[in-house]
Design an enzyme around this catalytic site. Structure first.
Site, PDB file in Angstrom:
ATOM      1  N   GLU A  94       0.836  -1.194   0.000  1.00  0.00           N
ATOM      2  CA  GLU A  94       0.000   0.000   0.000  1.00  0.00           C
ATOM      3  C   GLU A  94       0.880   1.258   0.000  1.00  0.00           C
ATOM      4  O   GLU A  94       0.610   2.211  -0.736  1.00  0.00           O
ATOM      5  CB  GLU A  94      -0.947  -0.015   1.214  1.00  0.00           C
ATOM      6  CG  GLU A  94      -1.862   1.178   1.335  1.00  0.00           C
ATOM      7  CD  GLU A  94      -2.816   1.368   0.156  1.00  0.00           C
ATOM      8  OE1 GLU A  94      -2.959   0.457  -0.678  1.00  0.00           O
ATOM      9  OE2 GLU A  94      -3.416   2.468   0.070  1.00  0.00           O
ATOM     10  N   GLU A  97       1.493   6.199  -7.249  1.00  0.00           N
ATOM     11  CA  GLU A  97       0.311   6.898  -7.768  1.00  0.00           C
ATOM     12  C   GLU A  97       0.468   8.414  -7.692  1.00  0.00           C
ATOM     13  O   GLU A  97       0.131   9.130  -8.619  1.00  0.00           O
ATOM     14  CB  GLU A  97      -0.905   6.578  -6.896  1.00  0.00           C
ATOM     15  CG  GLU A  97      -1.648   5.333  -7.206  1.00  0.00           C
ATOM     16  CD  GLU A  97      -2.863   5.199  -6.292  1.00  0.00           C
ATOM     17  OE1 GLU A  97      -2.675   5.066  -5.070  1.00  0.00           O
ATOM     18  OE2 GLU A  97      -3.990   5.239  -6.815  1.00  0.00           O
TER      19      GLU A  97
HETATM   20  C1  F6R Z   1      -5.351   3.205  -4.908  1.00  0.00           C
HETATM   21  C2  F6R Z   1      -6.728   3.091  -5.342  1.00  0.00           C
HETATM   22  C3  F6R Z   1      -7.075   1.978  -6.284  1.00  0.00           C
HETATM   23  C4  F6R Z   1      -8.383   1.312  -5.838  1.00  0.00           C
HETATM   24  C5  F6R Z   1      -8.799   0.239  -6.861  1.00  0.00           C
HETATM   25  C6  F6R Z   1     -10.054  -0.472  -6.441  1.00  0.00           C
HETATM   26  O1  F6R Z   1      -5.145   4.351  -4.155  1.00  0.00           O
HETATM   27  O2  F6R Z   1      -7.569   3.850  -4.970  1.00  0.00           O
HETATM   28  O3  F6R Z   1      -6.042   1.051  -6.375  1.00  0.00           O
HETATM   29  O4  F6R Z   1      -8.186   0.759  -4.578  1.00  0.00           O
HETATM   30  O5  F6R Z   1      -9.000   0.845  -8.107  1.00  0.00           O
HETATM   31  O6  F6R Z   1     -11.123   0.416  -6.333  1.00  0.00           O
HETATM   32  P1  F6R Z   1     -12.417   0.042  -5.507  1.00  0.00           P
HETATM   33  O7  F6R Z   1     -12.004  -0.114  -4.090  1.00  0.00           O
HETATM   34  O8  F6R Z   1     -13.352   1.190  -5.718  1.00  0.00           O
HETATM   35  O9  F6R Z   1     -12.930  -1.235  -6.072  1.00  0.00           O
END
Ligand code: F6R
Length: 602
Positions: free
Chosen positions: A481, A488
């Site tokens: 993470e 990012e």
């Molecule tokens: C990283 C981030 C992405 C989301 C991923 C899943 O900071 O935000 O890696 O965790 O795109 O998104 P959700 O949780 O909305 O399915």
């Protein structure tokens, strides 16, 4: 198109204002161009611009559109064709009487393009989406029947919204995979790709499900099955967002605001689920004692940060609850799993509840016989609607593309789930563990109020060719993470490894320009992690430990012993490091390049 925003409106208000207002609320999801098409007495008035929404707003202010009663708008995230005014949506047919906006990807676009060109259609953009307007032009019947026919010709995933000047004052929308929310008043109808865009005008909406098509008139919405136009009765949902435009308040961006909101979000997810008694109550998610007891295995399905939280939970299920568990990239799951053991609970972890990879994996898990728990931050989302059990994260809307509060709140939620599963399987509750969870918000508040990131670390990372994160056990997912946040936000190449891997290859990357950040929130791994850090420092690395003091170059201490809460607090300096390095490098924090908040196409 991918991850775009859709907005449509029929009614007496200024159409351009409503469309731009809705698109503004979808802006945070990421896009690179925007456009609107208004139905006027003189034909369709089109305004489309590459760049941020304000470029389109300026254009509309300079060139006010004639009065209109219907309109559709769009924010585009480019896939087929570059970021140009021409490729921006809406798209029109040859005659300029049909307007279309599209989210998703038409997979048979090349064949359709060839066919349409051969039949003499003039294609003005490089997009797959424009093809829909021309297909509608050729189809027969009213708009609803034509859209049904056209949807049948398109392969792939999409949400489509269209109107035809010759077909009366209504729009039609169809959904295959990409979300659509609809609401209306007596004299108006609104449609958008997310309920958040409807919030200024409506308090309730319906969501189209896959394979549904809707006819949208002011004051009336008819929903049908796409295959045979059989009517479908829909259930209304509350729109939980306020109509206010998202505001980062006194914080310099949404990322930092949401980072500081974490303690409140953890309290919110625990409310009613973890009280003073040493027990966890997840009945609001439908997880009764009996339901928990019937779980023999857990299969997490998620992407990105949500996967990292799931990996942490997998460790704990295996170790403390002794329940077999695995966390798979949702995007790989469908292609690689042809069976699930009986009694498997699939847990789809998704902040947005709309991530297509996770949704597809959820459906695959259901087809293999699993019951699904959706852990989402959006209870009206598609993943929530298709899950057998829904665990609402209650973290509040996350605007920043890079996740902060959703990630750690998922970790808290999953920890509650692990504890409840362990107890239901006769292993009891660990009172120290639950006490640590209860105390985590206040500890985080104190930490955030006092913590100062060492300048030296920021400078080192900002000019590093790459940064390595290491961990063991639960800290592998924390390292992942930390690495994801850094890449990012700051665009610095970064990788995370289990510390045990270091000597098996990654150590070759280490030299005196490469910071090595070791996450060490679980005291059981301190000795081994310390050796890994020494090995890196011996090769010249700037060695940082987060958690236990591993005697590297720099130590970031955490004010907590219990591994559960240390995991949560340990995420905070990593999140702060990412934003501080990004700012030092002049990067756009809330909307990193090339990324979008809600990834709604595979
Ligand atoms: C990283 C981030 C992405 C989301 C991923 C899943 O900071 O935000 O890696 O965790 O795109 O998104 P959700 O949780 O909305 O399915």
């Amino acid at each position: 198109m991918l991850m775009c925003g859709i907005m449509g409106y029929v009614g007496p208000q200024s159409i351009a204002e409503v469309l731009l207002g809705g698109l503004k609320r979808l802006e945070y999801r990421g896009y690179d161009s925007a456009g609107i098409a208004l139905g006027t007495a003189r034909g369709i008035h089109l305004a489309k611009r590459a760049g941020p929404l304000r470029v389109l707003e300026d254009e509309v202010a300079r060139n006010p559109p004639p009065p209109a009663s219907i309109g559709i708008g769009h924010t585009r995230w480019a896939t087929h064709g570059g970021v140009t005014d021409q490729n921006a949506h809406p798209h029109l047919d040859c005659e300029g009487r049909i307007a279309v906006v599209h989210n998703g990807i038409i997979e048979n676009a090349a064949a359709l393009r060839e066919e349409l060109s051969a039949r003499g259609h003039v294609l003005r953009s490089e997009t797959d989406s424009e093809l829909i307007a021309h297909l509608l032009e050729e189809a027969e019947g009213d708009l609803l029947h034509r859209l049904q026919a056209v949807a049948g010709r398109c392969e792939g995933a999409y949400a489509l919204l269209a109107f035809d000047l010759r077909d009366g004052n209504h729009m039609c929308a169809v959904r295959r995979t990409s979300p659509i929310a609809i609401g209306y008043t007596d004299s108006e109808v609104f449609v958008a790709s997310g309920a958040i865009a409807l919030a200024p005008w409506l308090s309730r909406c319906i969501y189209l499900d896959d394979g549904e098509i809707a006819d949208l008139w002011p004051g009336r919405v008819d929903v049908f099955r796409l295959e045979d136009l059989a009517p479908v009765r829909k259930v209304g949902h509350e729109i939980s967002d306020s109509g206010d435009l998202p505001d980062s308040g006194h914080h310099r961006n949404f990322y930092v605001k949401e980072l500081f909101e974490q303690p409140a979000a953890w309290r919110s997810v625990m409310r009613g689920r973890l009280g003073d008694a040493d027990a966890v109550d997840l009945t609001d998610a439908g997880l009764t004692e009996g339901a928990l007891r019937s779980v023999k295995r857990v299969q997490f399905l998620a992407m990105g940060s949500s996967l990292h939280a799931s990996q942490m939970a997998t460790e704990r299920l295996l170790e403390f609850a002794q329940i077999p568990a695995a966390a798979d990239l949702a995007s790989e799951f469908r292609d690689t799993r042809s069976f699930l053991e009986p009694g498997t609970l699939a847990v789809a972890v998704s902040q947005s509840g709309e991530t297509i990879d996770t949704l597809t994996a959820l459906r695959h898990a259901q087809s293999l016989g699993a019951r699904v728990l959706g852990l989402v931050n959006a209870p009206g989302s598609t993943i929530a609607r298709e899950s057998d059990f829904v665990f609402d994260l209650r973290a509040g809307t996350e605007i920043s593309v890079a996740s902060t509060k959703a990630f750690t709140t998922q970790a808290v939620a999953l920890d509650l789930l692990v504890s409840a599963l362990a107890a239901a399987h006769g292993r009891g509750y660990d009172p120290d563990h639950l006490a640590a969870l209860r105390a985590a918000p206040i500890i985080a508040e104190d930490f955030l109020a006092e913590f100062l990131l060492p300048d030296d670390l920021v400078e080192r990372c900002a000019k590093a060719p790459g940064v390595i994160f290491l961990g063991r056990g639960q800290d592998v997912s924390l390292a992942r993470e930390g690495s994801l946040k850094l890449k990012e936000l700051s665009y610095i190449w970064s990788e995370a490894f289990a510390a045990g891997e270091l000597k098996h290859g990654p150590l070759a990357l280490v030299d005196d320009r490469v910071p090595v950040i070791v996450c060490s929130t679980d005291p059981r791994h301190t000795t081994k992690l310390s050796s890994s850090l020494s090995e890196a420092v011996a090769r010249g690395a700037y060695g940082v430990s987060v958690g236990a003091d591993l005697r590297g170059t720099l130590h970031i201490g955490l004010p907590i012993q219990d591994a559960t809460a240390a995991y949560l607090i340990g995420a905070l300096p990593l999140q702060l490091l990412a934003v501080t390095v990004a700012e030092a490098r002049g990067c756009s924090v809330d909307q990193p390049r090339n990324l979008a908040k809600s990834v709604t196409v595979e």
